[in-house]
Design a protein around this motif. Structure first.
Motif, PDB file in Angstrom:
ATOM      1  N   VAL A  28     -64.777 -61.771  24.446  1.00  0.00           N
ATOM      2  CA  VAL A  28     -65.335 -62.182  23.154  1.00  0.00           C
ATOM      3  C   VAL A  28     -64.188 -62.571  22.225  1.00  0.00           C
ATOM      4  O   VAL A  28     -63.099 -62.003  22.294  1.00  0.00           O
ATOM      5  CB  VAL A  28     -66.188 -61.062  22.518  1.00  0.00           C
ATOM      6  CG1 VAL A  28     -67.332 -60.672  23.457  1.00  0.00           C
ATOM      7  CG2 VAL A  28     -65.350 -59.843  22.171  1.00  0.00           C
ATOM      8  N   SER A  29     -64.464 -63.540  21.344  1.00  0.00           N
ATOM      9  CA  SER A  29     -63.469 -64.008  20.368  1.00  0.00           C
ATOM     10  C   SER A  29     -64.152 -64.210  19.020  1.00  0.00           C
ATOM     11  O   SER A  29     -64.233 -65.342  18.519  1.00  0.00           O
ATOM     12  CB  SER A  29     -62.824 -65.316  20.838  1.00  0.00           C
ATOM     13  OG  SER A  29     -62.225 -65.188  22.105  1.00  0.00           O
ATOM     14  N   PRO A  30     -64.667 -63.139  18.407  1.00  0.00           N
ATOM     15  CA  PRO A  30     -65.417 -63.293  17.161  1.00  0.00           C
ATOM     16  C   PRO A  30     -64.568 -63.939  16.066  1.00  0.00           C
ATOM     17  O   PRO A  30     -63.420 -63.542  15.834  1.00  0.00           O
ATOM     18  CB  PRO A  30     -65.784 -61.851  16.790  1.00  0.00           C
ATOM     19  CG  PRO A  30     -65.707 -61.093  18.074  1.00  0.00           C
ATOM     20  CD  PRO A  30     -64.603 -61.734  18.835  1.00  0.00           C
ATOM     21  N   ILE A  31     -65.151 -64.930  15.410  1.00  0.00           N
ATOM     22  CA  ILE A  31     -64.419 -65.664  14.384  1.00  0.00           C
ATOM     23  C   ILE A  31     -63.925 -64.746  13.282  1.00  0.00           C
ATOM     24  O   ILE A  31     -62.811 -64.905  12.776  1.00  0.00           O
ATOM     25  CB  ILE A  31     -65.313 -66.778  13.797  1.00  0.00           C
ATOM     26  CG1 ILE A  31     -65.578 -67.854  14.854  1.00  0.00           C
ATOM     27  CG2 ILE A  31     -64.681 -67.399  12.552  1.00  0.00           C
ATOM     28  CD1 ILE A  31     -66.574 -68.910  14.425  1.00  0.00           C
ATOM     29  N   ASN A  32     -64.739 -63.744  12.914  1.00  0.00           N
ATOM     30  CA  ASN A  32     -64.389 -62.866  11.801  1.00  0.00           C
ATOM     31  C   ASN A  32     -63.573 -61.639  12.210  1.00  0.00           C
ATOM     32  O   ASN A  32     -63.340 -60.751  11.392  1.00  0.00           O
ATOM     33  CB  ASN A  32     -65.656 -62.405  11.084  1.00  0.00           C
ATOM     34  CG  ASN A  32     -66.380 -63.551  10.414  1.00  0.00           C
ATOM     35  OD1 ASN A  32     -65.749 -64.500   9.955  1.00  0.00           O
ATOM     36  ND2 ASN A  32     -67.697 -63.482  10.356  1.00  0.00           N
ATOM     37  N   VAL A  33     -63.166 -61.576  13.482  1.00  0.00           N
ATOM     38  CA  VAL A  33     -62.357 -60.448  13.962  1.00  0.00           C
ATOM     39  C   VAL A  33     -61.112 -61.025  14.644  1.00  0.00           C
ATOM     40  O   VAL A  33     -61.048 -61.110  15.879  1.00  0.00           O
ATOM     41  CB  VAL A  33     -63.145 -59.546  14.936  1.00  0.00           C
ATOM     42  CG1 VAL A  33     -62.339 -58.288  15.286  1.00  0.00           C
ATOM     43  CG2 VAL A  33     -64.495 -59.155  14.348  1.00  0.00           C
ATOM     44  N   PRO A  34     -60.125 -61.448  13.870  1.00  0.00           N
ATOM     45  CA  PRO A  34     -58.964 -62.134  14.455  1.00  0.00           C
ATOM     46  C   PRO A  34     -58.170 -61.291  15.444  1.00  0.00           C
ATOM     47  O   PRO A  34     -57.474 -61.833  16.300  1.00  0.00           O
ATOM     48  CB  PRO A  34     -58.112 -62.509  13.229  1.00  0.00           C
ATOM     49  CG  PRO A  34     -58.604 -61.653  12.116  1.00  0.00           C
ATOM     50  CD  PRO A  34     -60.044 -61.389  12.391  1.00  0.00           C
ATOM     51  N   SER A  35     -58.291 -59.964  15.366  1.00  0.00           N
ATOM     52  CA  SER A  35     -57.559 -59.115  16.309  1.00  0.00           C
ATOM     53  C   SER A  35     -58.188 -59.118  17.693  1.00  0.00           C
ATOM     54  O   SER A  35     -57.580 -58.651  18.653  1.00  0.00           O
ATOM     55  CB  SER A  35     -57.473 -57.679  15.779  1.00  0.00           C
ATOM     56  OG  SER A  35     -58.769 -57.105  15.680  1.00  0.00           O
ATOM     57  N   TRP A  36     -59.406 -59.637  17.794  1.00  0.00           N
ATOM     58  CA  TRP A  36     -60.096 -59.714  19.080  1.00  0.00           C
ATOM     59  C   TRP A  36     -60.257 -61.174  19.478  1.00  0.00           C
ATOM     60  O   TRP A  36     -61.278 -61.792  19.196  1.00  0.00           O
ATOM     61  CB  TRP A  36     -61.467 -59.044  18.997  1.00  0.00           C
ATOM     62  CG  TRP A  36     -61.445 -57.580  19.288  1.00  0.00           C
ATOM     63  CD1 TRP A  36     -60.381 -56.742  19.236  1.00  0.00           C
ATOM     64  CD2 TRP A  36     -62.566 -56.774  19.678  1.00  0.00           C
ATOM     65  NE1 TRP A  36     -60.750 -55.468  19.556  1.00  0.00           N
ATOM     66  CE2 TRP A  36     -62.081 -55.450  19.831  1.00  0.00           C
ATOM     67  CE3 TRP A  36     -63.908 -57.033  19.895  1.00  0.00           C
ATOM     68  CZ2 TRP A  36     -62.912 -54.395  20.205  1.00  0.00           C
ATOM     69  CZ3 TRP A  36     -64.740 -55.983  20.261  1.00  0.00           C
ATOM     70  CH2 TRP A  36     -64.253 -54.674  20.424  1.00  0.00           C
ATOM     71  N   GLN A  37     -59.276 -61.712  20.142  1.00  0.00           N
ATOM     72  CA  GLN A  37     -59.379 -63.059  20.687  1.00  0.00           C
ATOM     73  C   GLN A  37     -59.267 -62.946  22.200  1.00  0.00           C
ATOM     74  O   GLN A  37     -58.278 -62.442  22.722  1.00  0.00           O
ATOM     75  CB  GLN A  37     -58.300 -63.962  20.112  1.00  0.00           C
ATOM     76  CG  GLN A  37     -58.425 -64.174  18.606  1.00  0.00           C
ATOM     77  CD  GLN A  37     -59.795 -64.720  18.209  1.00  0.00           C
ATOM     78  OE1 GLN A  37     -60.181 -65.825  18.611  1.00  0.00           O
ATOM     79  NE2 GLN A  37     -60.540 -63.941  17.407  1.00  0.00           N
ATOM     80  N   ALA A  38     -60.325 -63.386  22.901  1.00  0.00           N
ATOM     81  CA  ALA A  38     -60.440 -63.211  24.350  1.00  0.00           C
ATOM     82  C   ALA A  38     -60.337 -61.727  24.723  1.00  0.00           C
ATOM     83  O   ALA A  38     -59.761 -61.364  25.750  1.00  0.00           O
ATOM     84  CB  ALA A  38     -59.398 -64.033  25.087  1.00  0.00           C
ATOM     85  N   PHE A  39     -60.940 -60.886  23.897  1.00  0.00           N
ATOM     86  CA  PHE A  39     -60.926 -59.447  24.174  1.00  0.00           C
ATOM     87  C   PHE A  39     -61.892 -59.147  25.317  1.00  0.00           C
ATOM     88  O   PHE A  39     -63.058 -59.568  25.292  1.00  0.00           O
ATOM     89  CB  PHE A  39     -61.331 -58.648  22.932  1.00  0.00           C
ATOM     90  CG  PHE A  39     -61.306 -57.156  23.134  1.00  0.00           C
ATOM     91  CD1 PHE A  39     -60.108 -56.468  23.072  1.00  0.00           C
ATOM     92  CD2 PHE A  39     -62.469 -56.452  23.414  1.00  0.00           C
ATOM     93  CE1 PHE A  39     -60.073 -55.081  23.265  1.00  0.00           C
ATOM     94  CE2 PHE A  39     -62.449 -55.085  23.610  1.00  0.00           C
ATOM     95  CZ  PHE A  39     -61.238 -54.400  23.551  1.00  0.00           C
ATOM     96  N   PRO A  40     -61.455 -58.396  26.327  1.00  0.00           N
ATOM     97  CA  PRO A  40     -62.302 -58.138  27.512  1.00  0.00           C
ATOM     98  C   PRO A  40     -63.339 -57.055  27.244  1.00  0.00           C
ATOM     99  O   PRO A  40     -63.296 -55.964  27.841  1.00  0.00           O
ATOM    100  CB  PRO A  40     -61.282 -57.704  28.563  1.00  0.00           C
ATOM    101  CG  PRO A  40     -60.194 -57.049  27.773  1.00  0.00           C
ATOM    102  CD  PRO A  40     -60.098 -57.827  26.478  1.00  0.00           C
TER     103      PRO A  40
END
Length: 296
Positions: free
Chosen positions: A74-86
């Motif tokens: 997941v890569s939520p737009i409003n959660v920049p610390s989670w980009q391509a988070f498994p």
């Protein structure tokens, strides 16, 4: 074997979890605000508080997107610390041997409403959440449809104003730039609406219900944009129903009347004659119920 499913709904502002029974009823739930950074510990905490030692037969995850359901990231737009988070693998590590499924939050909202809410009886529907942004998901032939990567149904990014305002997606003139709550308030201010600095879409709706001209026009613009997008999605996917929820939709006919008016103008194909628009029924539980439906 337990008959309970764990549903997790991860968003930019809140993390919710619930135990859901086979009928789609929420047995126990909890939610916490999404931390500004590194929200995994908050996910573990809210999941643990809901499960509380119960056995679960599966886990369904609804997440803000973009998502990649093939990779499980997941890569939520409003959660920049989670980009391509498994996220799927991380949740799976908490429940070894248990089936875990991931879908976008718009798909899960639509699936939840289809199973237990306003979408019951429909076969081809779109679900929309008109709130801070405009999200959506598709149920086609009675099943959730995520497309190639899991992101199909992002109706909020259909272009309705080619020369319109820039959108957070990188495009311009998307439905979200007209019908997202903060965008509606910003437009009303530019048009001359006098309101407190902290006024939001709820304040705008109250002003519109009181008959103020500019707030009424803001809702008219938003409803027409949403209706145009529904008409386009319905023409492409041969839909029979659109279910609309979210904070802005709580304004009722302020939004729904211009939506229906737009459909009269833009949904002119003969096979769209029976296209319906309904208000969502499940509120904040729709995503959780839909997430549970992923593994039922």
């Amino acid at each position: 074997m337990t008959d309970l499913v764990l549903a997790l709904d991860f968003g930019g502002t809140k993390i919710a979890a619930a135990l859901v029974d086979p009928s789609g009823s929420v047995v126990r739930s909890s939610r916490v605000p999404t931390p500004a950074s590194d929200p995994w510990d908050a996910v573990v905490s809210v999941v643990s508080s809901v499960v509380a030692g119960s056995a679960v037969s599966g886990v369904g995850i609804a997440s803000a997107g973009p998502v990649d359901t093939v990779a499980g990231t997941v890569s939520p737009i409003n959660v920049p610390s989670w980009q391509a988070f498994p996220l799927r693998a991380a949740v799976s590590s908490l429940f070894p041997g248990v089936r875990v499924e991931l879908a976008g939050d718009g798909v899960c909202m639509a699936l939840g409403e289809h199973w237990r809410g306003a979408g019951q009886g429909s076969t081809f529907m779109v679900g929309l959440v008109v709130s801070t942004g405009v999200g959506g998901g598709l149920v086609l032939d009675g099943r959730p449809f995520g497309g190639r990567t899991g992101n199909a149904g992002h109706i909020g990014h259909i272009v309705v104003e080619p020369d319109g305002e820039p959108c957070t997606c990188g495009g311009r003139g998307c439905v979200e730039t007209v019908a997202g709550g903060p965008r509606m308030v910003a437009w009303a201010r530019r048009a001359g609406w006098q309101a407190p600095d902290d006024a939001d879409a709820a304040v705008l709706a109250a002003a519109a219900l009181a008959g103020e001209e500019i707030p009424l026009e803001a809702f008219d613009r938003a409803g027409l944009a949403v209706g145009m997008a529904i008409a386009g999605a319905a023409a492409v996917c041969d839909l029979d129903l659109a279910v609309i929820g979210g904070g802005v939709a709580q304004a009722g006919e302020l939004l729904f009347e211009p939506v229906r008016r737009a459909l009269k103008t833009h949904a002119g194909l003969s096979y769209l004659a029976g296209l319906e628009v309904r208000a969502a029924q499940l509120g904040g539980e729709a995503g959780l119920v839909g997430a549970a439906a992923l593994v039922r």
